[in-house]
Design a protein around this motif. Structure first.
Motif, PDB file in Angstrom:
ATOM      1  N   PHE A  27       0.799  -1.404  -0.227  1.00 50.53           N
ATOM      2  CA  PHE A  27       0.061   0.046  -0.177  1.00 50.53           C
ATOM      3  C   PHE A  27       0.965   1.244   0.176  1.00 50.53           C
ATOM      4  CE2 PHE A  27       0.584   1.266   4.501  1.00 50.53           C
ATOM      5  CZ  PHE A  27       0.899   0.179   5.032  1.00 50.53           C
ATOM      6  N   THR A  28       0.415   2.412  -0.145  1.00 55.37           N
ATOM      7  CA  THR A  28       1.004   3.605  -0.508  1.00 55.37           C
ATOM      8  C   THR A  28       1.372   4.121   1.056  1.00 55.37           C
ATOM      9  OG1 THR A  28       0.001   4.016  -2.348  1.00 55.37           O
ATOM     10  CG2 THR A  28       1.206   5.919  -1.352  1.00 55.37           C
ATOM     11  N   PHE A  29       2.511   3.688   1.813  1.00 57.35           N
ATOM     12  CA  PHE A  29       2.848   4.007   3.081  1.00 57.35           C
ATOM     13  C   PHE A  29       2.773   5.537   3.332  1.00 57.35           C
ATOM     14  CE2 PHE A  29       4.668   2.589   7.081  1.00 57.35           C
ATOM     15  CZ  PHE A  29       5.684   3.843   7.139  1.00 57.35           C
ATOM     16  N   SER A  30       3.405   6.083   2.684  1.00 58.92           N
ATOM     17  CA  SER A  30       3.354   7.547   3.061  1.00 58.92           C
ATOM     18  C   SER A  30       2.048   8.417   2.830  1.00 58.92           C
ATOM     19  CB  SER A  30       4.247   8.257   1.888  1.00 58.92           C
ATOM     20  OG  SER A  30       3.801   8.306   0.660  1.00 58.92           O
ATOM     21  N   THR A  31       1.132   7.934   2.588  1.00 55.04           N
ATOM     22  CA  THR A  31      -0.466   8.411   2.664  1.00 55.04           C
ATOM     23  C   THR A  31      -1.021   8.066   3.885  1.00 55.04           C
ATOM     24  OG1 THR A  31      -1.419   6.851   1.430  1.00 55.04           O
ATOM     25  CG2 THR A  31      -0.442   8.517   0.308  1.00 55.04           C
ATOM     26  N   GLY A  55       4.690  12.383   9.443  1.00 51.12           N
ATOM     27  CA  GLY A  55       5.511  12.354  10.608  1.00 51.12           C
ATOM     28  C   GLY A  55       5.612  13.516  11.284  1.00 51.12           C
ATOM     29  N   ALA A  56       4.759  14.398  10.907  1.00 60.41           N
ATOM     30  CA  ALA A  56       4.933  15.872  11.839  1.00 60.41           C
ATOM     31  C   ALA A  56       4.496  15.614  13.280  1.00 60.41           C
ATOM     32  CB  ALA A  56       4.378  16.969  10.988  1.00 60.41           C
ATOM     33  N   GLU A  57       3.544  14.984  13.244  1.00 65.41           N
ATOM     34  CA  GLU A  57       2.678  14.926  14.886  1.00 65.41           C
ATOM     35  C   GLU A  57       2.493  13.451  15.016  1.00 65.41           C
ATOM     36  OE1 GLU A  57      -0.259  18.667  13.741  1.00 65.41           O
ATOM     37  OE2 GLU A  57      -0.896  16.984  15.005  1.00 65.41           O
ATOM     38  N   ARG A  72       9.083   7.753  11.550  1.00 69.97           N
ATOM     39  CA  ARG A  72       8.963   6.974  10.364  1.00 69.97           C
ATOM     40  C   ARG A  72       9.919   7.379   9.238  1.00 69.97           C
ATOM     41  NH1 ARG A  72       2.876   7.535   8.807  1.00 69.97           N
ATOM     42  NH2 ARG A  72       3.530   6.528   6.766  1.00 69.97           N
ATOM     43  N   ASP A  73      10.054   6.475   8.435  1.00 69.44           N
ATOM     44  CA  ASP A  73      11.116   6.828   7.308  1.00 69.44           C
ATOM     45  C   ASP A  73      10.010   6.639   6.181  1.00 69.44           C
ATOM     46  OD1 ASP A  73      12.583   7.065   5.111  1.00 69.44           O
ATOM     47  OD2 ASP A  73      14.451   6.290   6.417  1.00 69.44           O
ATOM     48  N   ASN A  74       9.531   7.502   5.371  1.00 68.08           N
ATOM     49  CA  ASN A  74       8.599   7.240   4.132  1.00 68.08           C
ATOM     50  C   ASN A  74       9.470   6.542   2.866  1.00 68.08           C
ATOM     51  OD1 ASN A  74       6.237   7.918   5.871  1.00 68.08           O
ATOM     52  ND2 ASN A  74       6.078   9.592   4.920  1.00 68.08           N
ATOM     53  N   ASP A  75      10.650   6.904   2.910  1.00 72.64           N
ATOM     54  CA  ASP A  75      11.607   6.612   1.886  1.00 72.64           C
ATOM     55  C   ASP A  75      11.794   5.084   2.075  1.00 72.64           C
ATOM     56  OD1 ASP A  75      13.506   9.632   1.558  1.00 72.64           O
ATOM     57  OD2 ASP A  75      11.730   9.088   0.638  1.00 72.64           O
ATOM     58  N   LYS A  76      11.582   4.438   3.248  1.00 69.19           N
ATOM     59  CA  LYS A  76      11.784   3.120   3.629  1.00 69.19           C
ATOM     60  C   LYS A  76      10.827   2.244   4.006  1.00 69.19           C
ATOM     61  CE  LYS A  76      16.898   4.057   5.121  1.00 69.19           C
ATOM     62  NZ  LYS A  76      17.656   3.676   6.132  1.00 69.19           N
ATOM     63  N   ASN A  77       9.743   2.895   3.708  1.00 74.83           N
ATOM     64  CA  ASN A  77       8.211   2.394   4.323  1.00 74.83           C
ATOM     65  C   ASN A  77       8.536   1.865   5.502  1.00 74.83           C
ATOM     66  OD1 ASN A  77       7.201   3.018   1.831  1.00 74.83           O
ATOM     67  ND2 ASN A  77       6.980   1.301   0.913  1.00 74.83           N
ATOM     68  N   THR A  78       9.115   2.516   6.398  1.00 74.28           N
ATOM     69  CA  THR A  78       9.322   1.807   7.687  1.00 74.28           C
ATOM     70  C   THR A  78       8.801   3.061   8.920  1.00 74.28           C
ATOM     71  OG1 THR A  78      11.311   0.608   7.034  1.00 74.28           O
ATOM     72  CG2 THR A  78      11.053   0.926   9.150  1.00 74.28           C
ATOM     73  N   VAL A  79       8.264   2.138   9.953  1.00 78.92           N
ATOM     74  CA  VAL A  79       7.982   2.838  11.056  1.00 78.92           C
ATOM     75  C   VAL A  79       8.712   2.395  12.243  1.00 78.92           C
ATOM     76  CG1 VAL A  79       5.899   1.588  11.526  1.00 78.92           C
ATOM     77  CG2 VAL A  79       5.859   3.572  12.767  1.00 78.92           C
ATOM     78  N   TYR A  80       9.117   3.041  13.196  1.00 84.39           N
ATOM     79  CA  TYR A  80       9.990   2.547  14.209  1.00 84.39           C
ATOM     80  C   TYR A  80       9.166   3.015  15.663  1.00 84.39           C
ATOM     81  CZ  TYR A  80      13.630   2.792  10.529  1.00 84.39           C
ATOM     82  OH  TYR A  80      14.217   2.901   9.464  1.00 84.39           O
TER      83      TYR A  80
END
Length: 115
Positions: A27-31, A55-57, A72-80
């Motif tokens: 899915f489009t992670f960044s959205t 990732g702002a809030e 989160r890193d939207n370029d890597k589709n990853t949340v930490y």
């Protein structure tokens, strides 16, 4: 298809730290906003932290505020989830998702905090 793959859990002593990762695909992670949830034995799944799509809030459950940080890193589709000052009551299986049950749950990653 949608996949959420969590990693980074383990056994740690009280007061220790861990960093969890969740790689998303299908899915489009960044959205999408993302959240970390946890489920302790015999308890329901609860939201621990959430972050907006850009990732702002971020928001946190009261019992982890000041100890956990969601990123989160939207370029890597990853949340930490960075977890500091861990307590035995943080012991649970941790999951990521865009919302409670919004996407198929991954296998989770087990966090065990010993006293």
């Amino acid at each position: 298809q949608v996949q959420l793959v969590e990693s980074g859990g383990g056994l740690v002593q009280s007061g220790g730290s861990l960093r969890l990762s969740c790689v998303a695909s299908g899915f489009t992670f960044s959205t999408y906003p993302m959240g970390w949830f946890r489920q302790a034995p015999g308890k329901g799944r609860e939201l621990v932290a959430a972050i907006t799509a850009d990732g702002a809030e971020s928001t946190y459950a009261d019992d982890v505020k000041g100890r956990f940080t969601i990123l989160r890193d939207n370029d890597k589709n990853t949340v930490y989830l960075k977890m500091n000052s861990l307590k035995p009551e943080d012991t649970a299986t941790y999951y990521c998702n865009t919302g409670p049950g919004a996407m198929p749950w991954g296998q989770g990653t087990q966090v065990t905090v010993s006293s």
